[in-house]
Write a protein that holds these residues in place. Structure first.
Motif, PDB file in Angstrom:
ATOM      1  N   ARG A  43      26.749  35.338  42.791  1.00 18.47           N
ATOM      2  CA  ARG A  43      26.604  34.202  43.695  1.00 18.47           C
ATOM      3  C   ARG A  43      27.940  33.505  43.980  1.00 18.47           C
ATOM      4  O   ARG A  43      28.000  32.550  44.756  1.00 18.47           O
ATOM      5  CB  ARG A  43      25.597  33.201  43.118  1.00 18.47           C
ATOM      6  CG  ARG A  43      24.974  32.310  44.173  1.00 18.47           C
ATOM      7  CD  ARG A  43      23.813  31.500  43.642  1.00 18.47           C
ATOM      8  NE  ARG A  43      23.205  30.735  44.744  1.00 18.47           N
ATOM      9  CZ  ARG A  43      23.643  29.560  45.149  1.00 18.47           C
ATOM     10  NH1 ARG A  43      24.668  28.978  44.535  1.00 18.47           N
ATOM     11  NH2 ARG A  43      23.074  28.933  46.174  1.00 18.47           N
ATOM     12  N   GLY A  44      29.011  33.991  43.368  1.00 17.60           N
ATOM     13  CA  GLY A  44      30.319  33.405  43.610  1.00 17.60           C
ATOM     14  C   GLY A  44      30.568  32.118  42.859  1.00 17.60           C
ATOM     15  O   GLY A  44      31.532  31.408  43.139  1.00 17.60           O
ATOM     16  N   GLU A  45      29.711  31.793  41.903  1.00 16.94           N
ATOM     17  CA  GLU A  45      29.906  30.572  41.124  1.00 16.94           C
ATOM     18  C   GLU A  45      31.030  30.743  40.117  1.00 16.94           C
ATOM     19  O   GLU A  45      31.653  29.756  39.693  1.00 16.94           O
ATOM     20  CB  GLU A  45      28.602  30.199  40.410  1.00 16.94           C
ATOM     21  CG  GLU A  45      27.463  29.850  41.367  1.00 16.94           C
ATOM     22  CD  GLU A  45      26.123  29.736  40.669  1.00 16.94           C
ATOM     23  OE1 GLU A  45      26.089  29.923  39.428  1.00 16.94           O
ATOM     24  OE2 GLU A  45      25.114  29.471  41.349  1.00 16.94           O
ATOM     25  N   GLU A  46      31.296  32.004  39.712  1.00 16.66           N
ATOM     26  CA  GLU A  46      32.353  32.297  38.748  1.00 16.66           C
ATOM     27  C   GLU A  46      33.136  33.517  39.210  1.00 16.66           C
ATOM     28  O   GLU A  46      32.552  34.514  39.647  1.00 16.66           O
ATOM     29  CB  GLU A  46      31.756  32.529  37.349  1.00 16.66           C
ATOM     30  CG  GLU A  46      31.082  31.277  36.790  1.00 16.66           C
ATOM     31  CD  GLU A  46      30.349  31.514  35.491  1.00 16.66           C
ATOM     32  OE1 GLU A  46      30.076  30.520  34.786  1.00 16.66           O
ATOM     33  OE2 GLU A  46      30.034  32.683  35.166  1.00 16.66           O
ATOM     34  N   VAL A  47      34.448  33.427  39.094  1.00 12.62           N
ATOM     35  CA  VAL A  47      35.358  34.504  39.492  1.00 12.62           C
ATOM     36  C   VAL A  47      35.852  35.212  38.241  1.00 12.62           C
ATOM     37  O   VAL A  47      36.113  34.578  37.207  1.00 12.62           O
ATOM     38  CB  VAL A  47      36.547  33.941  40.303  1.00 12.62           C
ATOM     39  CG1 VAL A  47      37.535  35.043  40.664  1.00 12.62           C
ATOM     40  CG2 VAL A  47      36.042  33.240  41.561  1.00 12.62           C
ATOM     41  N   TRP A  48      36.001  36.540  38.343  1.00 16.15           N
ATOM     42  CA  TRP A  48      36.390  37.355  37.194  1.00 16.15           C
ATOM     43  C   TRP A  48      37.693  38.101  37.452  1.00 16.15           C
ATOM     44  O   TRP A  48      38.021  38.446  38.591  1.00 16.15           O
ATOM     45  CB  TRP A  48      35.296  38.374  36.890  1.00 16.15           C
ATOM     46  CG  TRP A  48      34.103  37.783  36.194  1.00 16.15           C
ATOM     47  CD1 TRP A  48      33.166  36.957  36.737  1.00 16.15           C
ATOM     48  CD2 TRP A  48      33.736  37.975  34.826  1.00 16.15           C
ATOM     49  NE1 TRP A  48      32.226  36.617  35.799  1.00 16.15           N
ATOM     50  CE2 TRP A  48      32.542  37.234  34.611  1.00 16.15           C
ATOM     51  CE3 TRP A  48      34.278  38.711  33.773  1.00 16.15           C
ATOM     52  CZ2 TRP A  48      31.902  37.199  33.374  1.00 16.15           C
ATOM     53  CZ3 TRP A  48      33.637  38.684  32.539  1.00 16.15           C
ATOM     54  CH2 TRP A  48      32.456  37.930  32.346  1.00 16.15           C
ATOM     55  N   CYS A  49      38.408  38.382  36.352  1.00 12.36           N
ATOM     56  CA  CYS A  49      39.566  39.270  36.396  1.00 12.36           C
ATOM     57  C   CYS A  49      39.450  40.289  35.268  1.00 12.36           C
ATOM     58  O   CYS A  49      38.561  40.186  34.409  1.00 12.36           O
ATOM     59  CB  CYS A  49      40.883  38.482  36.297  1.00 12.36           C
ATOM     60  SG  CYS A  49      41.145  37.639  34.721  1.00 12.36           S
ATOM     61  N   GLN A  50      40.332  41.262  35.276  1.00 12.01           N
ATOM     62  CA  GLN A  50      40.330  42.348  34.297  1.00 12.01           C
ATOM     63  C   GLN A  50      41.671  42.344  33.571  1.00 12.01           C
ATOM     64  O   GLN A  50      42.724  42.367  34.202  1.00 12.01           O
ATOM     65  CB  GLN A  50      40.122  43.679  35.006  1.00 12.01           C
ATOM     66  CG  GLN A  50      40.250  44.907  34.129  1.00 12.01           C
ATOM     67  CD  GLN A  50      40.096  46.172  34.935  1.00 12.01           C
ATOM     68  OE1 GLN A  50      39.118  46.356  35.637  1.00 12.01           O
ATOM     69  NE2 GLN A  50      41.077  47.053  34.864  1.00 12.01           N
ATOM     70  N   LEU A  51      41.640  42.305  32.236  1.00 10.21           N
ATOM     71  CA  LEU A  51      42.845  42.109  31.427  1.00 10.21           C
ATOM     72  C   LEU A  51      43.109  43.339  30.570  1.00 10.21           C
ATOM     73  O   LEU A  51      42.728  43.406  29.395  1.00 10.21           O
ATOM     74  CB  LEU A  51      42.664  40.856  30.560  1.00 10.21           C
ATOM     75  CG  LEU A  51      42.401  39.567  31.369  1.00 10.21           C
ATOM     76  CD1 LEU A  51      41.645  38.547  30.540  1.00 10.21           C
ATOM     77  CD2 LEU A  51      43.704  38.997  31.885  1.00 10.21           C
ATOM     78  N   PHE A  52      43.785  44.327  31.164  1.00 14.20           N
ATOM     79  CA  PHE A  52      44.085  45.582  30.482  1.00 14.20           C
ATOM     80  C   PHE A  52      45.592  45.788  30.305  1.00 14.20           C
ATOM     81  O   PHE A  52      46.102  45.859  29.198  1.00 14.20           O
ATOM     82  CB  PHE A  52      43.499  46.768  31.259  1.00 14.20           C
ATOM     83  CG  PHE A  52      42.019  46.974  31.086  1.00 14.20           C
ATOM     84  CD1 PHE A  52      41.196  45.954  30.646  1.00 14.20           C
ATOM     85  CD2 PHE A  52      41.439  48.189  31.398  1.00 14.20           C
ATOM     86  CE1 PHE A  52      39.826  46.132  30.494  1.00 14.20           C
ATOM     87  CE2 PHE A  52      40.068  48.397  31.248  1.00 14.20           C
ATOM     88  CZ  PHE A  52      39.261  47.367  30.803  1.00 14.20           C
ATOM     89  N   SER A  53      46.328  45.916  31.417  1.00 12.98           N
ATOM     90  CA  SER A  53      47.742  46.302  31.379  1.00 12.98           C
ATOM     91  C   SER A  53      48.599  45.273  30.640  1.00 12.98           C
ATOM     92  O   SER A  53      48.333  44.068  30.677  1.00 12.98           O
ATOM     93  CB  SER A  53      48.284  46.475  32.797  1.00 12.98           C
ATOM     94  OG  SER A  53      47.675  47.565  33.441  1.00 12.98           O
TER      95      SER A  53
END
Length: 379
Positions: free
Chosen positions: A100-110
């Motif tokens: 619903r766009g209430e929370e934004v996500w990122c990916q923490l690998f590199s």
């Protein structure tokens, strides 16, 4: 509703709502209208529909510039990973707000010392009762400046080989121990970030999968990443892509036989990739694991992106490389597709090893405890 009616309804909805500029407001409208998470399970907030509806909506959406970029990681990578590997509690808590766009996500690998060799990462998570204490650094993280949550891969055991001592976590990006710093590229824009973790406390309830089994969860994420990148999941549509077939046709004299030949080649390559992605998506929904063929799709997209950039440069002239023209920015960003999500060389190694069954490259670190390796910045 039959497919024709679905397409007409989607077309009308986009015509009325595609002008919404605020990303979170648009995602809320998209979800409430039933166009976010079209094929995701209804149990966790998706629409529970088929690939046919998803393709129908995508075909209509490609004519618009939609403010979806900041949701691309959540929609294409972290969300599908939580659906596949998260606990029921994690799915219930995170999936619907993501869609619903209430929370934004990122990916923490590199990391600075672990790019293509992700398993060499050194960010540490140490168990402390019901929590884990995280310290370390990540880099090249897209949309981290907007993110509320991140999917973090950290090292939890240095006494085993590097692939066996990793654990996946959901981390709160608003924690005071998390520092996000933008990284500017040669376009002058900051599409990526570096992230610092200083004694960040993560509850064990936010662990995704078993402790020290994070590599298998990461493989799930990387599969979704490569499939989503190649399919353009969460991107803003093709209306304003200055290297698209339609845009290039408007820039040049299509009566020239050489130009026509190059544009036909672009159409063939684009169509072939679209059909390949469609097949992988259909197999995934049918329970057939695409495996390393997702890397082939990502490689094809990277090569297509560079072909489009080279063609655009040759057709528009060297002046297209400078200035504020959208084409100049697109050309400057094109090489990043051959790096982000795994370099072309890594993709070829994966395809050769796991799709074509060619002999793998020699590896001397498969049985060596991580603490005994000299990798990245570890002396």
């Amino acid at each position: 509703m039959n497919l024709d009616d679905y397409r007409r309804t989607a077309r009308a909805w986009l015509a009325e709502n595609a002008g919404t500029d605020d990303p979170r407001e648009f995602m809320a409208k998209l979800y409430d209208a039933g166009y976010s998470g079209i094929t995701w399970p209804e149990q966790w907030g998706g629409q529970g529909l088929t690939q046919e509806e998803e393709r129908a909506f995508a075909a209509e959406a490609r004519h618009y510039s939609l403010p979806l970029y900041i949701f691309s990681i959540g929609l294409g990578m972290t969300g599908p990973t939580l659906v596949d590997r998260g606990s029921d509690e994690q799915r219930a808590r995170f999936v619907r707000p993501l869609l619903r766009g209430e929370e934004v996500w990122c990916q923490l690998f590199s990391e600075p010392g672990a790019g293509s060799d992700v398993a060499s990462l050194q960010t540490r998570a140490v168990r402390d009762g019901d929590d884990w204490i995280v310290n370390g650094q990540k880099v090249w993280t897209s949309v981290a400046q907007h993110a509320d949550w991140g999917l973090l891969l950290a090292r939890t055991n240095v006494d085993v080989p590097k692939h066996r001592g990793l654990t996946m976590f959901v981390v709160n990006m608003r924690d005071p121990g998390v520092t996000v710093r933008p990284l500017k590229d040669m376009t002058g824009r900051a599409f990526f970030n570096e992230i610092f973790f200083d004694d960040v406390r993560v509850p064990d309830a936010h662990r995704v999968g078993e402790a020290d089994d994070g590599w298998s969860v990461a493989v799930t994420t990387l599969l979704h990443e490569r499939l989503s990148i190649s399919a353009g999941v969460g991107m803003s549509g093709q209306k304003d892509d200055p290297t698209s077939l339609e845009a290039l046709r408007r820039r040049v004299d299509a009566a020239d036989p050489y130009v026509r030949d190059q544009l036909v080649e672009l159409h063939i390559r684009s169509r072939a990739l679209a059909l390949f992605n469609q097949r992988l998506s259909q197999e995934t929904r049918a329970g057939i694991f695409p495996g390393a063929r997702g890397s082939a799709a990502k490689l094809l997209l990277a090569e297509l992106t560079m072909f489009k950039a080279d063609l655009a440069t040759s057709l528009a002239g060297p002046g297209a490389l400078v200035g504020d023209d959208p084409l100049a920015h697109a050309l400057a960003l094109a090489p990043a597709m051959a790096l982000g999500g795994g370099t072309n060389e890594i993709m070829r190694n994966i395809v050769g090893d796991r799709v074509l069954n060619l002999p793998p490259e020699p590896r001397v670190d498969k049985t060596v405890p991580f603490k005994d390796l000299k990798v990245g910045t570890q002396a």
